[in-house]
Design a protein around this motif. Structure first.
Motif, short mmCIF file in Angstrom:
data_model
loop_
_atom_site.label_atom_id
_atom_site.label_comp_id
_atom_site.label_asym_id
_atom_site.label_seq_id
_atom_site.Cartn_x
_atom_site.Cartn_y
_atom_site.Cartn_z
N SER A 177 0.89 -1.21 0.03
CA SER A 177 -0.54 -0.13 0.08
C SER A 177 1.42 1.42 0.38
N LEU A 178 1.77 1.29 0.97
CA LEU A 178 2.74 3.01 0.48
C LEU A 178 3.58 2.44 -0.01
N LEU A 179 4.12 1.78 -0.67
CA LEU A 179 5.02 1.17 -2.20
C LEU A 179 4.59 1.83 -3.63
N THR A 180 3.07 2.11 -2.93
CA THR A 180 3.01 2.05 -4.30
C THR A 180 2.89 3.97 -5.11
N ARG A 181 3.59 4.46 -3.97
CA ARG A 181 3.50 5.44 -3.63
C ARG A 181 5.35 5.63 -4.52
N ARG A 182 5.76 4.94 -4.24
CA ARG A 182 7.10 5.26 -4.19
C ARG A 182 8.16 5.00 -5.94
N VAL A 183 7.12 3.95 -6.19
CA VAL A 183 6.97 3.53 -7.62
C VAL A 183 6.51 4.44 -9.05
N PRO A 184 7.26 4.94 -9.96
CA PRO A 184 7.15 5.78 -10.68
C PRO A 184 5.37 5.08 -11.12
N HIS A 185 4.93 6.93 -11.43
CA HIS A 185 3.35 7.57 -11.05
C HIS A 185 2.72 6.29 -12.00
N PHE A 186 2.26 5.45 -11.82
CA PHE A 186 0.95 4.72 -13.19
C PHE A 186 -0.29 4.57 -12.88
N ASP A 187 -1.33 4.65 -13.75
CA ASP A 187 -2.94 4.74 -14.13
C ASP A 187 -3.34 3.70 -13.02
N THR A 188 -4.19 4.18 -12.71
CA THR A 188 -5.34 2.98 -11.84
C THR A 188 -5.79 2.28 -12.35
N ALA A 189 -5.62 1.82 -13.45
CA ALA A 189 -6.10 0.86 -14.42
C ALA A 189 -5.01 -0.04 -14.41
N ALA A 190 -3.73 -0.21 -14.35
CA ALA A 190 -2.89 -1.08 -14.37
C ALA A 190 -3.51 -1.88 -13.07
N ILE A 191 -4.00 -1.68 -11.71
CA ILE A 191 -4.21 -2.89 -11.00
C ILE A 191 -5.28 -3.42 -11.42
N GLY A 192 -6.00 -3.73 -13.11
CA GLY A 192 -6.71 -4.66 -14.02
C GLY A 192 -5.40 -5.82 -13.84
N THR A 193 -3.76 -5.28 -14.17
CA THR A 193 -3.52 -6.48 -14.36
C THR A 193 -2.23 -6.78 -12.95
N PHE A 194 -2.52 -5.91 -12.44
CA PHE A 194 -2.17 -6.83 -11.46
C PHE A 194 -3.11 -8.03 -11.17
N ALA A 195 -4.89 -7.97 -10.88
CA ALA A 195 -5.32 -8.22 -10.72
C ALA A 195 -5.36 -9.82 -11.36
N TRP A 196 -5.95 -9.15 -13.27
CA TRP A 196 -5.47 -10.81 -13.34
C TRP A 196 -4.57 -11.83 -12.95
N ILE A 197 -2.84 -11.48 -13.37
CA ILE A 197 -1.88 -12.38 -12.87
C ILE A 197 -2.01 -13.11 -11.86
N SER A 198 -2.13 -11.90 -10.80
CA SER A 198 -2.72 -12.27 -9.05
C SER A 198 -3.70 -13.60 -9.58
N GLY A 199 -5.02 -13.63 -10.15
CA GLY A 199 -5.67 -13.96 -9.67
C GLY A 199 -5.46 -15.49 -10.92
N LEU A 200 -4.86 -15.54 -11.78
CA LEU A 200 -4.54 -16.47 -12.86
C LEU A 200 -3.55 -17.91 -12.04
N LEU A 201 -2.87 -17.03 -10.80
CA LEU A 201 -1.24 -17.75 -9.73
C LEU A 201 -2.48 -18.23 -9.61
N ALA A 202 -3.73 -17.77 -8.41
CA ALA A 202 -4.43 -18.22 -8.05
C ALA A 202 -5.22 -19.22 -8.04
N LEU A 203 -5.51 -19.02 -9.42
CA LEU A 203 -5.86 -20.59 -9.89
C LEU A 203 -5.30 -21.51 -10.46
N LEU A 204 -4.27 -21.15 -10.06
CA LEU A 204 -2.98 -22.52 -10.35
C LEU A 204 -3.06 -23.20 -8.90
#
Length: 295
Positions: A177-204
Motif C-alpha cells: 500500500s505504501l510502496l505504490t507511492r514510491r514507484v513511478p506513477h502508474f494509471d490506476t487502471a493498471a490494477i487490472g493487470t495486477f488483478a489478472w496475473i494474481s487471479g491466474l496465480l490463485a487459480l494455479l
C-alpha cells in the motif's frame, strides 16, 4: 486544496473499506467454494473494471516490470499467505495477527514515504484502533467470553507457521500500500493487470492444492459481486486513495473493516448488536477521529 484532496482520498478509502466489510458475509454464502478458486475468479472479474476505467485503452494497463512485481506481491502475496495462515492456525487468532496491517501502515508511512512525520498521536490512535479490532474479532466468535483464553492458548501451541504467514501477509499489504507511492506513477487502471496475473496465480494454486468443485448459477452471481466489490473494485479505490491521501489517516480508517464486517454479519444473520461490538466501534471511530485531527 491539499485538505480537499485528503478529504476526497478518505472518502475513496472509506468506499474500499465498505466493500471489504461485505467480504465476510459473501464468504459465508460461498464457504463451500475453495478459497483460491474464489479469489482467482473474483480477481479476474474485478480486473475487468480496468477496461471502462481506462477507456478501453490497454496501453493504460502497462507498467514497468518492477511495478508489476510490486502489484503481484501485494494482491497475490497477501492473499496466498493469509490463506496459509488461516489454514495452519485457528482463524480467529490468524485474523487478529493479520489486522496488524493498518497499524503497520500508520507506523511505516513516515519511514517509507517522504514528507510524513511520526507523531505520537498517530501511534496512539493506531494502538487504540488495533484494540478495537481485537475486541470486535473476539466478539464475532460464539462464546466470546472464552475467546480471549482461546487466543492465549492458541498462541502457545505449535501452529507457528500459521501465525508467521498471517504476520507476513500483514507486512505485505502494508508495504504494498505504501510502496505504490514510491514507484513511478502508474494509471490506476493498471490494477487490472495486477488483478489478472494474481487471479491466474490463485487459480494455479487451486489446481495444485484444492479439490475441483462445480459452481451453481447463484455461486457465479455471488462471485461476480465479490469481484466487483471486496476482491476487485476495492483495489482500484484503495490505489486512488493512497495516491492522493495521507497514508497515516487511511491506515487508521482501515480499522473500520473488521467492525463493518462483523456488523454486517450480525445484520444478515438477524442477530442483535452486542456490547463488545459497540465498544469496539467507539474505540475505532475515536481512533480514526484522533488520528485524522493530526497533521
Amino acid at each position: 486544496m491539499k485538505h480537499d484532496l485528503h478529504a476526497r482520498a478518505n472518502l475513496l478509502a472509506l468506499a474500499a473499506i465498505a466493500m471489504w466489510g461485505s467480504l465476510a458475509s459473501l464468504g459465508v454464502a460461498l464457504n463451500h467454494v475453495p478459497p483460491f478458486l474464489l479469489t482467482g475468479l473474483s480477481l479476474l472479474i474485478g480486473g475487468l473494471i480496468a477496461l471502462p476505467l481506462s477507456g478501453f485503452r490497454l496501453a493504460a494497463w502497462r507498467v514497468p516490470w518492477p511495478t508489476l512485481a510490486l502489484g503481484v506481491y501485494g494482491l497475490f502475496g497477501y492473499h496466498f499467505l493469509l490463506f496459509v495462515g488461516l489454514q495452519n492456525a485457528p482463524p480467529v487468532q490468524a485474523n487478529l495477527v493479520n489486522y496488524l496491517w493498518p497499524l503497520l501502515i500508520v507506523v511505516l508511512a513516515p519511514v517509507l514515504l517522504p514528507g510524513l512525520a511520526m507523531r505520537w498521536q498517530h501511534v496512539l490512535a493506531g494502538l487504540i484502533g488495533f484494540a478495537g479490532a481485537v475486541i470486535v474479532i473476539l466478539a464475532s466468535v460464539d462464546g466470546g467470553a472464552d475467546a480471549g483464553g482461546q487466543v492465549l492458548g492458541g498462541l502457545q501451541n505449535d501452529r507457528l507457521w500459521g501465525y508467521l504467514a498471517a504476520a507476513v501477509a500483514a507486512i505485505i499489504w502494508a508495504t504494498y500500500s505504501l510502496l505504490t507511492r514510491r514507484v513511478p506513477h502508474f494509471d490506476t487502471a493498471a490494477i487490472g493487470t495486477f488483478a489478472w496475473i494474481s487471479g491466474l496465480l490463485a487459480l494455479l494454486c487451486h489446481a495444485l492444492m484444492e479439490p475441483a468443485v462445480s459452481l451453481s448459477l447463484r455461486d457465479w452471481a455471488l462471485i461476480g459481486l465479490m469481484g466487483l466489490g471486496p476482491l476487485g473494485g476495492s483495489f482500484f479505490l484503495w490505489d486512488k486513495a493512497l495516491k492522493t491521501g495521507d497514508a497515516r489517516h487511511i491506515g487508521l480508517l482501515s480499522y473500520l473493516t473488521p467492525l463493518l464486517s462483523t456488523s454486517m454479519l450480525l445484520w444478515v444473520s438477524d442477530r442483535a448488536l452486542t456490547w463488545p461490538v459497540a465498544l469496539a466501534g467507539v474505540l475505532i471511530v475515536g481512533a480514526a477521529w484522533l488520528g485524522t485531527r493530526v497533521r
